[in-house]
Design a protein around this motif. Structure first.
Motif, short mmCIF file in Angstrom:
data_model
loop_
_atom_site.label_atom_id
_atom_site.label_comp_id
_atom_site.label_asym_id
_atom_site.label_seq_id
_atom_site.Cartn_x
_atom_site.Cartn_y
_atom_site.Cartn_z
N LEU A 86 -15.56 27.18 12.64
CA LEU A 86 -15.50 26.13 11.64
C LEU A 86 -14.85 26.61 10.35
O LEU A 86 -14.10 25.88 9.71
CB LEU A 86 -16.90 25.59 11.35
N ARG A 87 -15.10 27.83 9.98
CA ARG A 87 -14.50 28.39 8.76
C ARG A 87 -12.98 28.47 8.92
O ARG A 87 -12.24 28.11 8.02
CB ARG A 87 -15.09 29.75 8.49
N SER A 88 -12.51 28.93 10.07
CA SER A 88 -11.07 29.01 10.32
C SER A 88 -10.46 27.62 10.37
O SER A 88 -9.35 27.39 9.88
CB SER A 88 -10.81 29.72 11.65
N LEU A 89 -11.17 26.67 10.97
CA LEU A 89 -10.67 25.30 11.06
C LEU A 89 -10.55 24.67 9.69
O LEU A 89 -9.61 23.92 9.43
CB LEU A 89 -11.59 24.47 11.95
N TYR A 90 -11.46 24.98 8.78
CA TYR A 90 -11.37 24.45 7.43
C TYR A 90 -10.09 24.90 6.75
O TYR A 90 -9.38 24.11 6.14
CB TYR A 90 -12.57 24.88 6.59
N PHE A 91 -9.76 26.19 6.86
CA PHE A 91 -8.55 26.69 6.21
C PHE A 91 -7.29 26.15 6.89
O PHE A 91 -6.27 25.93 6.23
CB PHE A 91 -8.56 28.21 6.18
N VAL A 150 -3.20 19.62 4.70
CA VAL A 150 -3.57 18.43 3.95
C VAL A 150 -2.36 17.76 3.29
O VAL A 150 -2.32 16.54 3.14
CB VAL A 150 -4.68 18.74 2.94
N ASP A 190 -21.36 26.51 2.96
CA ASP A 190 -21.12 26.77 4.38
C ASP A 190 -22.25 27.59 4.97
O ASP A 190 -22.73 27.32 6.07
CB ASP A 190 -19.78 27.50 4.53
N LYS A 218 -7.12 10.73 3.73
CA LYS A 218 -8.39 10.51 3.02
C LYS A 218 -8.71 9.03 2.90
O LYS A 218 -9.86 8.63 2.96
CB LYS A 218 -8.38 11.18 1.65
N LEU A 227 -17.95 27.07 -1.94
CA LEU A 227 -17.75 26.61 -0.58
C LEU A 227 -18.43 27.54 0.41
O LEU A 227 -19.05 27.10 1.38
CB LEU A 227 -16.26 26.50 -0.26
N LEU A 237 -7.06 23.08 8.22
CA LEU A 237 -6.94 21.73 7.70
C LEU A 237 -6.53 21.72 6.23
O LEU A 237 -5.80 20.83 5.79
CB LEU A 237 -8.24 20.96 7.89
N ALA A 238 -7.00 22.70 5.47
CA ALA A 238 -6.61 22.78 4.05
C ALA A 238 -5.12 23.04 3.92
O ALA A 238 -4.49 22.55 2.98
CB ALA A 238 -7.41 23.87 3.36
#
Length: 102
Positions: free
Chosen positions: A44-49, A55, A6, A62, A2, A51-52
């Motif tokens: 964006l990296r912080s936002l990914y975690f 989930v 990224d 999805k 990832l 959202l993870a």
């Protein structure tokens, strides 16, 4: 993997942004473009975690996003033959998104 994806996406985005902005105005400060892209990558990296971690709360998300992407593809393919207004299309997407969150 990832992190590698990224990084490749971020480097591609920076060069595309600099090329696009420089095309319109030669006086644009390149340092401003690069620093804004760097802050975007960090965000964006912080936002990914974030959202993870969320989930599990949105189990149907999805399927909603998949349906929205299918509708967008169908609209692109059939746009010449079927006329759907932007307002109706956006309303349908918002309804699907709201149902998938609930």
């Amino acid at each position: 993997t990832l992190g590698a994806v990224d990084l490749v996406f971020a480097l591609d985005s920076i060069t595309a942004k600099v090329a696009m902005v420089s095309q319109f105005d030669d006086r644009v400060d390149l340092a401003l473009n690069f620093t804004s892209s760097a802050f975007t990558m960090l965000t964006l990296r912080s936002l990914y975690f974030l959202l993870a971690s969320l989930v599990h709360a949105f189990r149907l998300m999805k399927y909603g996003v998949g349906l929205i992407l299918i509708l967008i593809g169908l609209r692109l393919i059939c746009g010449a033959w079927v006329g759907i207004s932007e307002g109706v299309f956006c309303a349908v997407m918002l309804v699907i998104f709201a149902i998938s969150i609930a």
